[in-house]
Scaffold this motif. Structure first.
Motif, PDB file in Angstrom:
ATOM      1  N   VAL A  82      80.484  20.740  36.969  1.00  0.00           N
ATOM      2  CA  VAL A  82      79.308  20.696  36.341  1.00  0.00           C
ATOM      3  C   VAL A  82      79.534  20.306  34.683  1.00  0.00           C
ATOM      4  O   VAL A  82      79.645  21.109  34.011  1.00  0.00           O
ATOM      5  N   VAL A 100      68.731  22.405  41.175  1.00  0.00           N
ATOM      6  CA  VAL A 100      70.132  22.243  41.331  1.00  0.00           C
ATOM      7  C   VAL A 100      70.589  21.868  42.776  1.00  0.00           C
ATOM      8  O   VAL A 100      70.341  22.634  43.781  1.00  0.00           O
ATOM      9  N   GLU A 124      78.194  27.342  30.326  1.00  0.00           N
ATOM     10  CA  GLU A 124      78.798  28.614  30.966  1.00  0.00           C
ATOM     11  C   GLU A 124      79.587  29.434  29.842  1.00  0.00           C
ATOM     12  O   GLU A 124      80.063  29.039  29.198  1.00  0.00           O
ATOM     13  N   ARG A 141      77.820  22.021  31.398  1.00  0.00           N
ATOM     14  CA  ARG A 141      77.267  23.309  31.635  1.00  0.00           C
ATOM     15  C   ARG A 141      77.592  24.232  30.389  1.00  0.00           C
ATOM     16  O   ARG A 141      78.342  24.298  29.587  1.00  0.00           O
ATOM     17  N   CYS A 198      75.127  26.650  37.274  1.00  0.00           N
ATOM     18  CA  CYS A 198      74.117  25.850  36.583  1.00  0.00           C
ATOM     19  C   CYS A 198      72.830  26.620  36.073  1.00  0.00           C
ATOM     20  O   CYS A 198      72.024  26.075  35.541  1.00  0.00           O
ATOM     21  N   ALA A 248      69.247  19.151  36.971  1.00  0.00           N
ATOM     22  CA  ALA A 248      70.061  20.290  36.965  1.00  0.00           C
ATOM     23  C   ALA A 248      69.933  21.237  35.667  1.00  0.00           C
ATOM     24  O   ALA A 248      69.962  22.637  35.665  1.00  0.00           O
ATOM     25  N   ARG A 249      69.747  20.562  34.506  1.00  0.00           N
ATOM     26  CA  ARG A 249      69.491  21.201  33.238  1.00  0.00           C
ATOM     27  C   ARG A 249      68.104  21.963  33.380  1.00  0.00           C
ATOM     28  O   ARG A 249      67.960  23.125  32.616  1.00  0.00           O
ATOM     29  N   HIS A 254      71.343  15.014  36.171  1.00  0.00           N
ATOM     30  CA  HIS A 254      71.718  15.798  35.282  1.00  0.00           C
ATOM     31  C   HIS A 254      70.621  16.521  34.650  1.00  0.00           C
ATOM     32  O   HIS A 254      70.852  17.612  34.152  1.00  0.00           O
TER      33      HIS A 254
END
Length: 263
Positions: free
Chosen positions: A110, A88, A115, A113, A157, A83-84, A80
């Motif tokens: 996710v 990804v 988003e 996220r 992501c 991914a941040r 995680h």
């Protein structure tokens, strides 16, 4: 060209005793598609899991070497956190919530996220079939549509580098061609870099800028797409383009002969 992702002499062991990959080094420059090629068991997925931080789930660890992303060492970081930062992993297409709709999957897969409406609309722009089926249960999607859902989830992501594991697995050639072309669009239009792990060397080299060939946990050859496509062993063992019809298949060739021919 600046490397966004660098893997330097990485060694991974399982269960504290079994060496899975050894001395693996590769680079993923910006706005580039890099293919990591090899047969089943070569160590491709282990390499990808080492990069993406998922080794812990397999009782495995990086014991030597370094993985760097955007110039910072990220060896052993949690998935995680990576991914941040923009590194990804595209999940396997079967890792969807079959009882949720497409849109619910996009919102749930996710955690954490950031988003907004624009992020979701961007996914639907690149994968209009997902927009058409946003209220459909994911369990009713085809294999290719599930792969699109996996790619769409990764886009939410806001990646810098996409790590894609076996994009073509189990899909019809026309679907594979379409998905590979999507990888090229994401590179060209969004400026993404892609590390594409594939058994299907022909499909991968159709879009890759650079490639690495992996066997028995080691990188045995690398070069531009053109260099790989011109290499006699790659043409024979990975593309099925041997010079004569009586040449043996990959699985029938003794390892000592193959190792001698790479160098």
């Amino acid at each position: 060209m600046t490397a966004l992702l660098e893997v330097e002499n990485v060694e991974v062991i399982y269960h504290r005793v079994a060496t899975a990959i050894q001395g693996v080094s590769l680079r993923v420059p910006e706005r580039t598609i890099v293919a990591l090629l090899g047969t089943n068991g070569a160590g491709k997925t282990t390499t990808l899991r080492a990069i993406s931080g998922f080794l812990g789930a397999d009782d495995a660890e990086v014991v030597e070497g370094r993985i760097a992303f955007l110039g910072e060492t990220v060896t052993g970081k949690a998935p995680h956190e990576l991914a941040r930062r923009g590194l990804v992993l595209v999940p396997e297409r079967d890792k969807v919530f079959e009882t949720l709709t497409v849109q619910e999957n996009l919102r749930a897969l996710v955690p954490g996220r950031r988003e907004g409406t624009g992020d979701l609309e961007r996914v639907f722009h690149y994968f209009p079939v997902l927009a058409e089926r946003r209220r459909q249960l994911a369990g009713y999607l085809s294999g290719g549509e599930r792969q699109m859902l996996a790619l769409g989830t990764a886009l939410l992501c806001r990646p810098v580098v996409l790590l894609v594991d076996e994009l073509s697995l189990g899909l019809a050639p026309i679907v594979v061609e379409s998905l590979m072309e999507m990888g090229r669009r994401l590179r060209d239009e969004l400026g993404l870099a892609v590390l594409l792990v594939e058994q299907n060397a022909g499909a991968a080299l159709g879009v890759a800028d650079h490639g690495y060939v992996m066997e028995h946990g080691r990188i045995v050859y690398d070069g531009t797409r053109e260099r790989l496509l011109a290499h006699e062993d790659i043409r024979e063992f990975y593309l099925g383009l041997g010079r004569s019809t009586d040449r043996k298949r990959y699985t029938e060739v003794k390892q000592y002969r193959r190792r001698r021919r790479w160098f």
